[in-house]
Design an enzyme around this catalytic site. Sequence first.
Site, PDB file in Angstrom:
ATOM      1  N   LEU A 118      16.798 -58.575  90.336  1.00  0.00           N
ATOM      2  CA  LEU A 118      15.980 -59.216  91.361  1.00  0.00           C
ATOM      3  C   LEU A 118      16.681 -58.914  92.673  1.00  0.00           C
ATOM      4  O   LEU A 118      17.896 -59.113  92.783  1.00  0.00           O
ATOM      5  CB  LEU A 118      15.909 -60.738  91.154  1.00  0.00           C
ATOM      6  CG  LEU A 118      14.933 -61.276  90.103  1.00  0.00           C
ATOM      7  CD1 LEU A 118      15.107 -62.779  89.960  1.00  0.00           C
ATOM      8  CD2 LEU A 118      13.494 -60.938  90.465  1.00  0.00           C
ATOM      9  N   ASP A 119      15.940 -58.417  93.670  1.00  0.00           N
ATOM     10  CA  ASP A 119      16.623 -58.071  94.913  1.00  0.00           C
ATOM     11  C   ASP A 119      17.105 -59.332  95.626  1.00  0.00           C
ATOM     12  O   ASP A 119      16.768 -60.457  95.261  1.00  0.00           O
ATOM     13  CB  ASP A 119      15.750 -57.181  95.808  1.00  0.00           C
ATOM     14  CG  ASP A 119      14.496 -57.855  96.318  1.00  0.00           C
ATOM     15  OD1 ASP A 119      14.564 -59.039  96.678  1.00  0.00           O
ATOM     16  OD2 ASP A 119      13.446 -57.184  96.379  1.00  0.00           O
ATOM     17  N   ARG A 120      17.917 -59.131  96.627  1.00  0.00           N
ATOM     18  CA  ARG A 120      18.607 -60.246  97.279  1.00  0.00           C
ATOM     19  C   ARG A 120      17.644 -61.303  97.822  1.00  0.00           C
ATOM     20  O   ARG A 120      17.911 -62.508  97.761  1.00  0.00           O
ATOM     21  CB  ARG A 120      19.480 -59.700  98.410  1.00  0.00           C
ATOM     22  CG  ARG A 120      20.392 -60.738  99.049  1.00  0.00           C
ATOM     23  CD  ARG A 120      21.134 -60.138 100.231  1.00  0.00           C
ATOM     24  NE  ARG A 120      22.020 -61.104 100.852  1.00  0.00           N
ATOM     25  CZ  ARG A 120      22.419 -61.040 102.106  1.00  0.00           C
ATOM     26  NH1 ARG A 120      21.996 -60.043 102.875  1.00  0.00           N
ATOM     27  NH2 ARG A 120      23.230 -61.940 102.607  1.00  0.00           N
TER      28      ARG A 120
ATOM     29  N   SER B 156      14.709 -62.020  96.653  1.00  0.00           N
ATOM     30  CA  SER B 156      13.854 -62.578  95.610  1.00  0.00           C
ATOM     31  C   SER B 156      14.605 -63.656  94.836  1.00  0.00           C
ATOM     32  O   SER B 156      15.825 -63.760  94.895  1.00  0.00           O
ATOM     33  CB  SER B 156      13.373 -61.480  94.668  1.00  0.00           C
ATOM     34  OG  SER B 156      12.628 -60.503  95.377  1.00  0.00           O
TER      35      SER B 156
END
Length: 277
Positions: free
Chosen positions: A138-140, A142
């Site tokens: 999960l990107d930062r 998200s």
Amino acid sequence: GASPRHHDRRIVCSDMGRTPDRRTGIVAGAARGQPRHGLARVISKLGWCSRSDAEARIRAGRVSVDGRVVLDPERATDPDRERIRIDGDELAAPARRYLMLNKPRGLVTSARDEHDRATVYRCLDGAGLPWLAPVGRLDRASEGLLLMCNDPEWAARITDPATGPDKTYHVQVDRVPDAALARLLEAGVVEAGESLRAKSARMLRAGARHGWIEVALDEGRNRHIRRLLGAFNVAVLRLVRVAIGPLQLGTLPKGAWRELSAAEARTLAVPSPTKRD
């Protein structure tokens, strides 16, 4: 290491119904006839540490195979037939552990960050867990459901775009969404040479200026949802993963984690019937 009370909670998902060898954690006969792998990869596959950490330990002279120090991380190794030791201790695979975390926004999904930003491992501090790796990313910016485990084969099944479970997201956007937007997301676009589409999309709720949509993906490309919405000039305000297959984030508090039950871990590893050829 793990607390002793957890040692009897071994969950076998890499080969259901058969018990791994006590020394290697690998199902008896599973590797027969298969090519041997490099030593660093073998150590990582056993769930002892990451592959990069294994390479560093090997180069530091801390690893031996059948009593001889090995300095080459790519040295072909058969864990069924050779004894591996780290710092003199025979390598035994830790009990498999599978957990779900409600990842807060602002944390990096990585063991280390080159910019020294906080990572998801902050949420596990002091828990006494063995080495665990994130399953997917999960990107930062998200948040939401993130799986972690020390079973690389299980993780590969979860992240396999051909057979892995769908991922479901709730997304707040900077406009009032409607059925037309949902249809556009399902039709998809080609962006930077990649095909981006939603398996399904529907409106959840809307206010005067913003709204929430639910988006399901059957494969995950880098910043998939943000890029897909951006292609239609729609910006993401919040992005929360709420489910992986049948596993729901539910009421798990932000920053908290819990272990999966054996049934949950098994169910996630079963190939999705909608993706089978």
